[in-house]
Design an enzyme around this catalytic site. Sequence first.
Site, PDB file in Angstrom:
ATOM      1  N   HIS A 139      16.979  56.737 -33.747  1.00  0.00           N
ATOM      2  CA  HIS A 139      18.212  57.217 -34.382  1.00  0.00           C
ATOM      3  C   HIS A 139      19.340  57.408 -33.373  1.00  0.00           C
ATOM      4  CE1 HIS A 139      16.707  58.265 -38.443  1.00  0.00           C
ATOM      5  NE2 HIS A 139      15.566  58.500 -37.836  1.00  0.00           N
TER       6      HIS A 139
ATOM      7  N   GLU B  45      22.390  57.807 -33.989  1.00  0.00           N
ATOM      8  CA  GLU B  45      23.371  58.759 -34.520  1.00  0.00           C
ATOM      9  C   GLU B  45      22.974  60.210 -34.252  1.00  0.00           C
ATOM     10  OE1 GLU B  45      21.019  57.400 -36.192  1.00  0.00           O
ATOM     11  OE2 GLU B  45      20.409  58.579 -37.946  1.00  0.00           O
TER      12      GLU B  45
ATOM     13  N   CYS C 243      15.953  53.348 -38.967  1.00  0.00           N
ATOM     14  CA  CYS C 243      14.769  54.029 -39.496  1.00  0.00           C
ATOM     15  C   CYS C 243      14.431  53.525 -40.905  1.00  0.00           C
ATOM     16  CB  CYS C 243      14.977  55.541 -39.437  1.00  0.00           C
ATOM     17  SG  CYS C 243      13.442  56.473 -39.596  1.00  0.00           S
TER      18      CYS C 243
END
Lengths: 80, 230
Positions: B203, B205, B86
């Site tokens: 993302h 994560e 990002c």
Amino acid sequence: MKARIHITLKNGVLDPQGKAIQQALAGLAFDGVEDVRQGKFIEIELTESDADTARVQVSDMCEKLLANTVIENYDIEIVA
Amino acid sequence: MPVAVIVFPGSNCDRDVAVALETATGRAPAMVWHQESALPACDLIVVPGGFSYGDYLRSGAMAAHSPIMRAVIERANTGTPVLGICNGFQILAEAGLLPGILMRNASLKFVCRDVDLRVERADTVFTGAYAQGEILRVPVAHHDGNYFADAETLQRLEDGGQVAFRYCDTGGNVTPEANPNGSINNIAGILNADGNVLGMMPHPERLADPLLGGIDGAPMFDALAEAIAA
């Protein structure tokens, strides 16, 4: 001296913000707006007193940070 | 093996990615403040998401010139894997480690939702735990994710197999409707020419633990853990 820098999107790069402004202007009944392109304006106060040297310095600033030359052009005006 | 996560003023995914990395590697990563000029010994560098410097000037433009980034560029150029997520992708692009730029979303809206991604390269240090063409679901959350590169650069990326992920529909079809931000060729993530730097807007994560509602992001961290342990 002072440097005035105009940073604009290159031709062919889509400018969704410009398009949105154009639509908003149409919504306010401003007719005859053919196109809108949005850019940035930056003013820098310099200690340098030689215009040519100042221009070289500011060009370097544009290349390294102020503009992203993948999508942007810059135009420098040096004023006393 | 140690991992370094770079932290800028305005980073906000640094802790999420640290948790994902610790889960995969069994060891907490080193959190490195942007004003440091040297990196600790590490085999992987992660540039996390967030809004470094409040997105002033252009997203990632200020952070790309932080003191630590000189060290990151040096390591990237000598082969250390670098992952930018990002805002991290925006920073790597502004730093010149990846070609092109992330522009304002075509919709002008901040887009925050899960998207489907097609794995275009499963033979990298980042994606080795995915199958070629596998479809994973992970979130995007950005205002400036509209990937752009000039025609020549784009051709080079496509010919060189440097596109790592594309936005797709649930069936894996790359369509304009599946593109959340207007990115050229539905590009969600790209590699550098050497394949050791990956930038991606989504993302992984944020969906890397069952408690978060999905684990499609976890294989990326598992693959990295395995690669740096080898």
